[in-house]
Motif scaffolding. Structure first.
Motif, mmCIF file in Angstrom:
data_model
loop_
_atom_site.group_PDB
_atom_site.id
_atom_site.type_symbol
_atom_site.label_atom_id
_atom_site.label_comp_id
_atom_site.label_asym_id
_atom_site.label_seq_id
_atom_site.Cartn_x
_atom_site.Cartn_y
_atom_site.Cartn_z
ATOM 1 N N LEU A 52 35.957 53.895 38.829
ATOM 2 C CA LEU A 52 35.848 54.591 37.551
ATOM 3 C C LEU A 52 37.018 55.568 37.366
ATOM 4 O O LEU A 52 37.519 55.748 36.260
ATOM 5 N N ALA A 53 37.471 56.165 38.444
ATOM 6 C CA ALA A 53 38.585 57.114 38.374
ATOM 7 C C ALA A 53 39.893 56.428 37.991
ATOM 8 O O ALA A 53 40.778 57.058 37.398
ATOM 9 N N ALA A 54 40.031 55.149 38.301
ATOM 10 C CA ALA A 54 41.265 54.414 38.010
ATOM 11 C C ALA A 54 41.335 53.920 36.563
ATOM 12 O O ALA A 54 42.418 53.562 36.087
ATOM 13 N N ILE A 55 40.222 53.925 35.870
ATOM 14 C CA ILE A 55 40.168 53.326 34.536
ATOM 15 C C ILE A 55 41.157 53.951 33.542
ATOM 16 O O ILE A 55 41.859 53.210 32.843
ATOM 17 N N PRO A 56 41.286 55.259 33.438
ATOM 18 C CA PRO A 56 42.261 55.802 32.475
ATOM 19 C C PRO A 56 43.696 55.320 32.737
ATOM 20 O O PRO A 56 44.433 55.004 31.804
ATOM 21 N N GLY A 57 44.094 55.243 33.988
ATOM 22 C CA GLY A 57 45.432 54.758 34.321
ATOM 23 C C GLY A 57 45.612 53.294 33.977
ATOM 24 O O GLY A 57 46.656 52.885 33.450
ATOM 25 N N VAL A 58 44.604 52.503 34.258
ATOM 26 C CA VAL A 58 44.646 51.076 33.909
ATOM 27 C C VAL A 58 44.702 50.928 32.394
ATOM 28 O O VAL A 58 45.466 50.112 31.863
ATOM 29 N N ALA A 59 43.927 51.722 31.687
ATOM 30 C CA ALA A 59 43.929 51.664 30.223
ATOM 31 C C ALA A 59 45.308 52.010 29.666
ATOM 32 O O ALA A 59 45.765 51.383 28.706
ATOM 33 N N THR A 60 45.985 52.964 30.270
ATOM 34 C CA THR A 60 47.338 53.320 29.836
ATOM 35 C C THR A 60 48.286 52.145 30.036
ATOM 36 O O THR A 60 49.086 51.818 29.145
ATOM 37 N N MET A 61 48.209 51.495 31.181
ATOM 38 C CA MET A 61 49.068 50.333 31.435
ATOM 39 C C MET A 61 48.766 49.202 30.458
ATOM 40 O O MET A 61 49.690 48.543 29.943
ATOM 41 N N LEU A 62 47.500 48.968 30.188
ATOM 42 C CA LEU A 62 47.124 47.928 29.231
ATOM 43 C C LEU A 62 47.629 48.264 27.830
ATOM 44 O O LEU A 62 48.124 47.385 27.112
ATOM 45 N N ALA A 63 47.522 49.531 27.440
ATOM 46 C CA ALA A 63 47.994 49.954 26.115
ATOM 47 C C ALA A 63 49.502 49.751 25.987
ATOM 48 O O ALA A 63 49.994 49.310 24.936
ATOM 49 N N GLU A 64 50.240 50.045 27.048
ATOM 50 C CA GLU A 64 51.687 49.832 27.029
ATOM 51 C C GLU A 64 52.009 48.342 26.901
ATOM 52 O O GLU A 64 52.905 47.953 26.148
#
Length: 73
Positions: A52-64
């Motif tokens: 769950l802690a990794a989700i914001p970082g993954v979301a940023t990569m996906l958004a890019e």
């Protein structure tokens, strides 16, 4: 309604084992010019690999990545 507001605010959606046991998904919208559909980019992984802690970082990569896709579409 609260979940939809969270998605609008954060820019990403989460499926935390809601459809598949022990699997999490993170998804972002791909904004294509003039496209009335809503394509998305989604990453899914076993819960032990996607905390769950990794989700914001993954979301940023996906958004890019979604921005790059929209740029060539």
């Amino acid at each position: 309604h609260a979940e939809l507001e969270r998605v609008r605010t954060t820019g990403y959606a989460i499926n935390d084992e809601e459809t598949d046991p022990n699997v999490r998904f993170v998804g972002v919208r791909i904004d294509l010019p003039g496209d009335r559909s809503t394509p998305s980019l989604i990453l899914g992984a076993p819960t032990h690999r996607l905390s769950l802690a990794a989700i914001p970082g993954v979301a940023t990569m996906l958004a890019e990545a979604a921005e790059q896709i929209a740029g060539v579409a």
